[in-house]
Design a protein around this motif. Structure first.
Motif: not given
Length: 156
Positions: A17-18, A53-60, A90-94, A116-123
């Protein structure tokens, strides 16, 4: 599910995620990655959903398959690069934040944990003038280290 500003790309199977201000190079970086054979999930805005415990992103729906570039405008990614250049989700891995201030030189990886939404993510924060698409490919292939190698010269 929530809509957040940013661009989500799938690089070697890793969702990155950029984020950053308008004009910081998110879409241009996505274009370079697509040109190199990677996949676009969403540009300009990303629907983020928490699944356990996973974030998943998609396009509107309104922006699916589109890349918004300053100058050329909206680009239909499938028309330009084929259907294989897109991923539905896709999962938001980074998370990579494009920031204006240069960071200090270091031989250690500079990952921080955000939630993000309570899920830890490397940034990681990166200056947009860096070779972003190449850096993201290295990140996605696991080519980063967390400790400096003894033989590595000092950065400076």
């Amino acid at each position: 599910m929530s809509l957040i500003p940013g661009t989500l790309v799938l690089v070697n199977g890793m969702g990155i995620l950029l984020r950053g201000p308008a004009g910081s190079g998110k879409s241009d970086t996505a274009l370079a990655l697509i040109h190199a054979g990677h996949r676009l999930v969403a540009d300009d805005a990303v629907d983020i959903q928490r699944l356990d415990d996973t974030l998943v992103g998609s396009a509107p729906a309104a922006g699916a398959g589109l890349l918004c570039l300053r100058g050329p405008g909206l680009i239909d990614v499938a028309a330009c690069f084929g259907d294989g250049a897109l991923a539905r989700s896709a999962t938001v891995d980074r998370v990579v934040d494009l920031v204006d201030e240069p960071l200090p030189a270091s031989t250690e990886a500079d990952w921080r944990s955000i939630r993000i939404h309570g899920v830890p993510c490397p940034r990681m924060a990166v200056v947009p003038e860096r070779p972003l698409s190449a850096l993201l490919e290295v990140i996605a292939t696991g080519g980063r280290t967390t400790q400096p190698r003894p033989e590595a010269p000092a950065c400076g």
